[in-house]
Write an enzyme that holds these catalytic residues in place. Structure first.
Site, PDB file in Angstrom:
ATOM      1  N   SER A 104       0.818  -1.210   0.000  1.00 58.82           N
ATOM      2  CA  SER A 104       0.000   0.000   0.000  1.00 58.82           C
ATOM      3  C   SER A 104       0.853   1.262   0.000  1.00 58.82           C
ATOM      4  CB  SER A 104      -0.967  -0.042   1.186  1.00 58.82           C
ATOM      5  OG  SER A 104      -1.912   0.982   1.125  1.00 58.82           O
ATOM      6  N   ASP A 253      -2.561   6.387  -3.638  1.00 58.21           N
ATOM      7  CA  ASP A 253      -1.439   5.784  -2.933  1.00 58.21           C
ATOM      8  C   ASP A 253      -0.862   4.677  -3.806  1.00 58.21           C
ATOM      9  OD1 ASP A 253      -3.379   3.817  -2.680  1.00 58.21           O
ATOM     10  OD2 ASP A 253      -2.884   3.346  -0.596  1.00 58.21           O
ATOM     11  N   ASP A 255      -1.036   1.487  -4.031  1.00 58.51           N
ATOM     12  CA  ASP A 255      -1.841   0.398  -4.602  1.00 58.51           C
ATOM     13  C   ASP A 255      -3.202   0.866  -5.095  1.00 58.51           C
ATOM     14  OD1 ASP A 255      -2.931   0.702  -2.009  1.00 58.51           O
ATOM     15  OD2 ASP A 255      -3.580  -1.387  -1.961  1.00 58.51           O
TER      16      ASP A 255
END
EC number: 5.4.2.10
Length: 455
Positions: A104, A253, A255
């Site tokens: 992430s 972000d 992901d």
């Protein structure tokens, strides 16, 4: 032991649990769980695997695929795509599970594994526990993989398939969430792709809907993901919006499941602001909104003024989802930018959330700064205290006394939240108050005390 945190399995690449050997076993035991759950099916179970742009993703991808194939599970490799794309394509391919290789918003040296069930939602606790139990058993057998990973007859092994049109399928899905009667003509949009999984698809979706797109941080090299860019570092986006005189800025972000936005004046609009706009002026009327313990009190007050119910879930989009389902609502999210629009997607999706805001702008003919009027953010200070190892601050009496004293000081006009990260050795200290100076001083003082005691 429990290998799963609040958002899957995560850690530094090369250290347990993010090692090739562990990931191989993870793929294998997950495959066994899928087979056990599909004993009455005439076909082999299948999974889809996607990833972000970290170099370590190639190693993890190979290990996962080998583990699944060894268990007798077919694998569809989708390549670099946002996490919500994998959730959608799990259903689109009628797969039994989806797997995302990503950490992430974390730095490039971290990586992780997230799972989706066949319906594109986060794994149930029962399935997660079943995987965890099998991992415990396999990790207890030292140095003898054949004892715990029996070799199948070659005819029973799973197949590996690489899918070339996955990106196009997801792009069309995103575009389908935008109201057909509108387009993005005459809008200039800056998109910060965080050098992550959305680097290709996010700008393309906006362009195909008619926007003039200026893409930044869209050249991943495997180690620049989230590096001073994206939703956790929006300063560059704010500068770009002003430089190019853009109508709006969008930051993903690494992901692609979190989003923050920037209005035409360069002001940051976080997840709370996005929820406010969608709840009060969005295309779909909502009965209530789910936030989290981290949601600003200003959001709660603004929604109350609009006669919209508001409730808080534990931190984490899976808990927001659970609360939405329990209430029969469709809109929820976190200040960090996980936004759930369940009438459009089954998981947090940065691209789809941004399109809903752009739709409101076009439908009402207003700038984003106009749409956020009426939402006044209560001063808030968040300090992340990184520790050498995971520890519970509530086990130390001196810290508990300090927390109680701070809460008594804030009673009736603010909040204190002390929370352990579920994915890394970190304590988050959040203070809200009607006094900004008090916020800063109290949060920093408590953070210093935590660091001094826990190290």
């Amino acid at each position: 032991m429990s290998y799963f945190g609040t958002d899957g399995i995560r850690g530094k690449f090369g250290e347990l649990p993010i090692t090739p050997d562990f990931i191989l076993k993870l793929g294998y035991v997950t495959g066994l769980v899928l087979i056990e759950n599909n004993q009455n099916s005439p076909r082999k179970p299948s999974v889809v695997i996607g990833k972000d742009t970290r170099l370590s993703g190639y190693v993890i991808e190979g290990a996962l695929q080998a583990g699944f194939n060894a268990a007798g599970v077919d694998v569809y490799m989708l390549g670099p795509l946002p996490t919500p794309a994998i959730a959608h394509l799990t259903r689109s391919f009628n797969a039994d599970a989806g797997v995302v290789i990503s950490a992430s918003h974390n730095p490039y040296y971290d990586n992780g594994i997230k799972f989706f069930s066949a319906d594109g939602k986060k794994l149930t606790d029962a399935m997660q526990n079943a995987i965890n139990d099998k991992l415990d058993a396999i990790m207890a057998v030292d140095g003898n993989n054949d004892a715990v990973m029996p070799i199948l007859d070659p005819a029973q092994l799973g197949k590996n398939n690489r899918i070339d049109d996955a990106k196009g399928r997801y792009i069309e899905f995103c575009k389908g969430s935008f109201p057909y009667q509108y387009d993005l003509d005459h809008l200039t949009v800056v998109v910060d792709c965080a050098n992550g999984a959305g680097y290709s698809v996010a700008p393309r979706v906006m362009r195909e809907l008619g926007a003039n797109v200026i893409a930044i941080n869209n050249k991943p090299d495997g180690i620049n993901i989230n590096a001073d860019c994206g939703s956790t570092h929006p300063e560059g986006l704010q500068e770009a919006v002003l430089k190019y005189e853009a109508d709006v800025g969008i930051a993903l972000d690494g992901d692609g499941d979190r989003i923050v936005m920037v209005d035409e004046a360069g002001n940051l609009v976080d997840g709370d602001g996005i929820l406010y706009v969608l709840a009060t002026q969005g295309q779909t009327k909502v009965a209530g909104v789910v936030g989290t313990l981290m949601s600003n009190m200003g959001l709660e007050l603004a929604l109350k003024a609009a006669d919209i119910e508001f409730t808080r879930a534990k931190v984490g989009d899976r808990y927001v989802m659970q609360e939405l389902e329990a209430n029969g609502w469709i809109l929820g999210g976190e200040p960090s930018g996980h936004i759930l629009c369940l009438d459009k997607s089954r998981t947090g999706d940065a691209i789809i959330a941004s399109l809903q805001i752009l739709a409101v702008m076009q439908a009402r003919g207003k700038a984003l700064s106009d749409l956020t009027e009426g939402f006044e953010v209560l001063p808030q200070k968040l300090v992340n205290v990184r520790l050498s190892q995971m520890q519970d601050p509530f086990e130390h009496e001196e810290l508990v006394v300090a927390f109680d004293k701070a809460r008594a000081t804030l009673e009736g006009r603010g909040r204190l939240l002390i929370r352990q990260s579920g994915t890394e050795p970190m304590i988050r200290v959040m203070v809200e108050s009607d006094d900004e100076i008090e916020c800063d001083v109290m949060a920093n003082d408590l953070a210093d005390k935590i660091k001094a005691i826990l190290g």
